[in-house]
Design an enzyme around this catalytic site. Sequence first.
Site, PDB file in Angstrom:
ATOM      1  N   LYS A 287       4.925  10.277  59.844  1.00  0.00           N
ATOM      2  CA  LYS A 287       5.354  11.681  59.869  1.00  0.00           C
ATOM      3  C   LYS A 287       6.878  11.746  59.894  1.00  0.00           C
ATOM      4  O   LYS A 287       7.529  10.813  60.351  1.00  0.00           O
ATOM      5  CB  LYS A 287       4.830  12.357  61.136  1.00  0.00           C
ATOM      6  CG  LYS A 287       3.349  12.677  61.127  1.00  0.00           C
ATOM      7  CD  LYS A 287       2.952  13.380  62.416  1.00  0.00           C
ATOM      8  CE  LYS A 287       1.465  13.699  62.441  1.00  0.00           C
ATOM      9  NZ  LYS A 287       1.026  14.629  61.401  1.00  0.00           N
ATOM     10  N   ASP A 357      -2.327   9.376  57.930  1.00  0.00           N
ATOM     11  CA  ASP A 357      -2.064  10.496  58.830  1.00  0.00           C
ATOM     12  C   ASP A 357      -3.268  11.442  58.921  1.00  0.00           C
ATOM     13  O   ASP A 357      -3.291  12.348  59.753  1.00  0.00           O
ATOM     14  CB  ASP A 357      -0.813  11.250  58.361  1.00  0.00           C
ATOM     15  CG  ASP A 357      -0.245  12.159  59.439  1.00  0.00           C
ATOM     16  OD1 ASP A 357      -0.676  12.034  60.603  1.00  0.00           O
ATOM     17  OD2 ASP A 357       0.632  12.989  59.104  1.00  0.00           O
ATOM     18  N   ARG A 361      -9.990  12.877  61.361  1.00  0.00           N
ATOM     19  CA  ARG A 361     -11.311  12.968  60.741  1.00  0.00           C
ATOM     20  C   ARG A 361     -12.016  11.616  60.728  1.00  0.00           C
ATOM     21  O   ARG A 361     -13.241  11.560  60.706  1.00  0.00           O
ATOM     22  CB  ARG A 361     -11.189  13.588  59.343  1.00  0.00           C
ATOM     23  CG  ARG A 361     -10.394  12.778  58.362  1.00  0.00           C
ATOM     24  CD  ARG A 361      -9.944  13.601  57.154  1.00  0.00           C
ATOM     25  NE  ARG A 361      -8.796  14.464  57.481  1.00  0.00           N
ATOM     26  CZ  ARG A 361      -8.209  15.277  56.613  1.00  0.00           C
ATOM     27  NH1 ARG A 361      -8.669  15.384  55.371  1.00  0.00           N
ATOM     28  NH2 ARG A 361      -7.173  16.013  56.975  1.00  0.00           N
TER      29      ARG A 361
HETATM   30  N1  BES Z   1      -2.631  15.809  64.114  1.00  0.00           N
HETATM   31  C1  BES Z   1      -2.358  16.195  62.789  1.00  0.00           C
HETATM   32  C2  BES Z   1      -2.491  17.707  62.564  1.00  0.00           C
HETATM   33  C3  BES Z   1      -1.511  18.569  63.305  1.00  0.00           C
HETATM   34  C4  BES Z   1      -0.317  18.947  62.723  1.00  0.00           C
HETATM   35  C5  BES Z   1      -1.804  19.052  64.563  1.00  0.00           C
HETATM   36  C6  BES Z   1       0.572  19.755  63.402  1.00  0.00           C
HETATM   37  C7  BES Z   1      -0.927  19.863  65.260  1.00  0.00           C
HETATM   38  C8  BES Z   1       0.273  20.223  64.673  1.00  0.00           C
HETATM   39  C9  BES Z   1      -3.311  15.492  61.832  1.00  0.00           C
HETATM   40  O1  BES Z   1      -3.707  14.232  62.210  1.00  0.00           O
HETATM   41  C10 BES Z   1      -2.582  15.344  60.541  1.00  0.00           C
HETATM   42  O2  BES Z   1      -1.601  14.647  60.515  1.00  0.00           O
HETATM   43  N2  BES Z   1      -3.057  15.993  59.502  1.00  0.00           N
HETATM   44  C11 BES Z   1      -2.440  15.917  58.227  1.00  0.00           C
HETATM   45  C12 BES Z   1      -3.514  15.732  57.192  1.00  0.00           C
HETATM   46  C13 BES Z   1      -3.005  15.354  55.851  1.00  0.00           C
HETATM   47  C14 BES Z   1      -2.354  13.991  55.883  1.00  0.00           C
HETATM   48  C15 BES Z   1      -4.160  15.355  54.897  1.00  0.00           C
HETATM   49  C16 BES Z   1      -1.652  17.209  58.012  1.00  0.00           C
HETATM   50  O3  BES Z   1      -2.080  18.253  58.502  1.00  0.00           O
HETATM   51  O4  BES Z   1      -0.608  17.155  57.403  1.00  0.00           O
HETATM   52 ZN    ZN Z   2      -3.694  13.855  64.214  1.00  0.00          ZN
HETATM   53 MN    MN Z   3      -2.317  12.764  61.597  1.00  0.00          MN
END
Ligand code: BES
Ligand code: ZN
Ligand code: MN
Length: 507
Positions: A287, A357, A361
Site C-alpha cells: 500500500k 492486498d 477475502r
Molecule cells: N483492508 C483493505 C480495505 C480497506 C481500505 C479497509 C481502507 C479500510 C480502509 C483491504 O484488504 C484491501 O486492501 N482491499 C483492496 C482490494 C483491492 C486490492 C482489490 C482495496 O480496497 O484497495
Molecule cells: Zn485488508
Molecule cells: Mn488489503
Amino acid sequence: MIEAMKVIVTKNDLQSLSADLLLLPFSSVELKTEVEKALSAMGFGLQVLKDFKAEAGELVVLYGGGHEYSTARIALLGIGEGKTIEDWRKAAVAFASKAVDLNIEKVAVDCSGIEAISVSTGQSVSTLVAALVEGCFTGSYRFDCLKSGKLDKKSSADKSKGIAKLLLRVDSAVADEAEKGVVDGKIIGSCQKMARDMVNLPGNHLHAGDIAKAAVDSGKKYGYDVTVFHKKEIEAFGMGGLLAVNKGSHHPPTFTVLEYKPKGKANAVIALVGKGVTFDSGGISLKPSENMGEMKSDMSGAASVLGAVEAAVRLALPLHIIGFIPATDNMPGSTAQQPGDVITTYSGITVEVGNTDAEGRLILADALSYAKEKFSPDVIIDVATLTGACIVALGYAVAGLFSNSDKLADEIFQAGQQSGEKVWRMPLWDLYGEQIKSDVADVNNTGGRGAGSVTAAKFLEKFIDGHKNWAHIDIAGPSFTPKGAGKVNGGTGFGVGLLVEFLKKWS
Ligand code: BES
Ligand code: ZN
Ligand code: MN
C-alpha cells in the site's frame, strides 16, 4: 474507570440527587413552555433560551441560580424533536463526552419524561434507557492505555477518569423497565468498548495470538467455549488462504472458534465470521505509505464478532451462535506470497492471487467454508473491513450490505436502523462474476477497478457452498474514523450494536 461505571435507577426527587452534573433533557417541540418553566423554577434567567434550540446533543451548562438542587451543575440537554431514537442516542453521546471533558464523575439524568419520549419515538422505555447507557459508554470512551503520562503538564489527579456513576431519575411506573434497559445498555456498551480497544491497538500490540487470547479470556469469564487452532492445525485443515496471507509474517496465524449454546432450546444456529487482519500493509502489493497506519484497524470485523458473541452470551439469547475469527497480519518479505501465485483454499477451490492486498477475502474464504461445512448454520454473516471501494461508495458512516436473501438483507437493514449502525444494500448480480474470472485458477482474488466492493462480495459468495442465507457486511468505512472525518477518532466498534440487534430479532 468506565468499565466500572455504576448505573443507578432512582425514584428520588431531583432536588435530592447528589451528582456533579444534573441533565434535564428537552425536545425542541416543548422548548418554549417547558424550558421556561424549568428555568424559572430553578431561579435561572431566561437569557439562555436565546441560544438553546434543543437540537439533538446540544448542551448548555448552567451555574449559579437560586435553586435548592444538590447537584453542582445543571445542564439543559437537547434531544431534537424527540421523535427518533437516533436523536436520543446522539444526546447521550454528547453529554457523556462533555462530562469527560469537564472531568465530571457523577452524572444524573432526569428521565421523568421518558414515558412521553417512549410514545413519541415509538420505542420502549427499556430500549431508550439502554440507548442512553450505551451512548454514555460511547461518548465517554477514550483510548489512553498507551499513554505513559510522562510528558503531561496536568497532574494525574486533574486528569479525567471517566464517568464513574450515572444516576437515572425515573417515575416509579417505569422503574422496572428502566432497570432492564440499564442491564442491556451496560452489556452492549461494554462489548463495544472492548471492540474499540482492540481496533485501536496498533499492529505491534495486537497480533493474531492476542485476538485468540482475548476470545479465550471472554469465554472463560462468561462461560462459553473458545477453541484456538494454531498454525499446525490450520495447515492440517488445508486453510491455504489464511496460510498464504500469513507467509510474510513473523507471527503465526490463529483461527479462533467461539461457540455459545443457550441453556434451553436454541431457536436458530447462527454463524458470525470476522476478518482479523491485525495489520494490512498490502503485502508485496504494498500500500502507499500515507495513512497506512490506519490499517491497524483491519481486524475490526473480528472485534465486532467477538463483541457480539460476548454480548449475546451475557444477554442469554436463546440462539446457538458460533463465531469464527481467522487472524494474521499481511506483510511483505522474502517469504511472502507473490502476485500471480495460485493457492488452494480449505474448500479445494483454487485462487489466483492477482493482488496480495486483496487478502481479507482469502482468509474469509477458508473461514466461511469451514463454518458452512462443520455447523450447517441457518444464517451465515461475515463482517469485514474488506474494500476501500466500499468507502468510496458509501462513506465513513454506512456499511455495505450484500446478501443472497432478500429477507435476511431486510432484517439486517432494519437492525441497522434500530441500532444506529446503518447499512445499505449493494447488488450481487452474476454479471459481476465476470470480473473475477481467472485463466489459470478457479477464481481471481481481484476484479479490476470497477465495483470493487461488489466483486469482493462475489468472491466470498463462491465459498459458502450454495448456502441460501448468507450476508456480507463491508465495514471498511464505519469501523474506523480517520482524524478529522468524524467526531470521534479511531475505532468505533461498529457491528456490535448491529449484530446484537439482529440476533435479538432472531431470539
Ligand atoms: N483492508 C483493505 C480495505 C480497506 C481500505 C479497509 C481502507 C479500510 C480502509 C483491504 O484488504 C484491501 O486492501 N482491499 C483492496 C482490494 C483491492 C486490492 C482489490 C482495496 O480496497 O484497495
Ligand atoms: Zn485488508
Ligand atoms: Mn488489503
